[in-house]
Design an enzyme around this catalytic site. Structure first.
Site, PDB file in Angstrom:
ATOM      1  N   ASN A  21      28.491  33.986  37.022  1.00 43.44           N
ATOM      2  CA  ASN A  21      28.262  32.587  36.627  1.00 43.44           C
ATOM      3  C   ASN A  21      26.809  32.141  36.806  1.00 43.44           C
ATOM      4  OD1 ASN A  21      31.150  31.346  36.065  1.00 43.44           O
ATOM      5  ND2 ASN A  21      31.336  32.636  37.875  1.00 43.44           N
ATOM      6  N   GLY A  22      25.900  33.103  36.758  1.00 42.65           N
ATOM      7  CA  GLY A  22      24.490  32.778  36.942  1.00 42.65           C
ATOM      8  C   GLY A  22      23.763  32.406  35.669  1.00 42.65           C
ATOM      9  N   ASP A  44      30.832  43.449  30.906  1.00 43.81           N
ATOM     10  CA  ASP A  44      32.178  42.921  31.123  1.00 43.81           C
ATOM     11  C   ASP A  44      33.198  43.484  30.140  1.00 43.81           C
ATOM     12  OD1 ASP A  44      31.327  41.444  33.250  1.00 43.81           O
ATOM     13  OD2 ASP A  44      31.612  39.475  32.326  1.00 43.81           O
ATOM     14  N   TYR A  63      36.945  44.315  41.872  1.00 40.89           N
ATOM     15  CA  TYR A  63      36.328  44.270  40.545  1.00 40.89           C
ATOM     16  C   TYR A  63      34.810  44.352  40.596  1.00 40.89           C
ATOM     17  CZ  TYR A  63      40.592  43.157  37.936  1.00 40.89           C
ATOM     18  OH  TYR A  63      41.816  43.223  37.332  1.00 40.89           O
ATOM     19  N   TYR A 149      39.975  32.864  34.914  1.00 45.41           N
ATOM     20  CA  TYR A 149      39.864  34.310  34.742  1.00 45.41           C
ATOM     21  C   TYR A 149      41.242  34.919  34.503  1.00 45.41           C
ATOM     22  CZ  TYR A 149      35.054  34.143  36.423  1.00 45.41           C
ATOM     23  OH  TYR A 149      33.714  33.881  36.554  1.00 45.41           O
TER      24      TYR A 149
END
Length: 211
Positions: A21-22, A44, A63, A149
């Protein structure tokens, strides 16, 4: 004639890494939209099935490790692009209309985006430019909690797994890699894009001018 065409092809590989989330995916997509003859390979897209991702002693799925990813498949795709980027774009229908004509056609740009791209040595050796997006803990946790998610994050997952693994992977990355440009993910998107795009375009021009 084919050999001559291939010899004239010049390529540039740009790594856009960063914490969860950067803002790395947003930056990578914006770069792609600005740079002709470019495409994105996103880490991803190579996660293994949930059923084969191991759990730690707290029951948290692991993960945030390279073992949770099909890195061999990702590298195969990167190698396909490196061998013939023009065909790679056309075969995958990756915005072929964005292929610029004439002089622009001699430089193809691959943007590799992901949270562990700089922790995988075979991939790391290919980057011409490296960027890493960072944001503070509080902002990262807030953004992570606001996203959905699949599978969803269990209670305590951020503090119990995500953040500790980020710190571990970040430390490992810094011992492995040099030449990374660290970016403040709290800066305006337009400012970050302008800075990175400017550097990448300078590199494209430098490659164009080489014989």
């Amino acid at each position: 004639m084919y050999q001559k065409h291939r010899a004239e092809m010049k390529t540039l590989v740009v790594g856009v890494g960063g914490m969860t989330n950067g803002g790395k995916s947003t930056l990578a997509m914006s770069l792609h939209q600005q740079i002709p003859n470019s495409c994105i390979i996103a880490q991803d897209s190579y996660f293994k099935d949930e059923s084969v991702v191991p759990e730690d002693s707290n029951g948290f799925k692991q993960y945030d490790t390279l073992d949770a990813l099909h890195m061999d498949v990702m590298m195969s795709d990167v190698d396909l692009w490196r061998r013939d980027p023009e065909s790679f774009l056309k075969q995958r229908d990756l915005n072929p209309e964005h292929i610029a004509p004439s002089v622009d056609k001699e430089v193809f740009v691959l943007i590799v985006e992901g949270f562990l791209i700089f922790n995988y040595r075979p991939l790391n050796e290919l980057f011409n430019k490296k960027y890493y997006m960072e944001i503070p803990y509080e902002v990262c946790k807030r953004r992570r909690s606001s996203r959905v998610y699949t599978p969803p994050d269990p209670p305590g997952y951020f503090d119990g797994h995500v953040w500790p693994m980020y710190l571990k992977n970040h430390q490992e990355m810094e011992t492995m890699v040099s030449g990374i440009v660290f970016l403040d993910g709290l800066k305006p998107r337009e400012e970050l894009l302008a800075a990175v795009c400017g550097e990448v375009c300078q590199e494209i021009e430098r490659l164009r001018e080489k014989d």
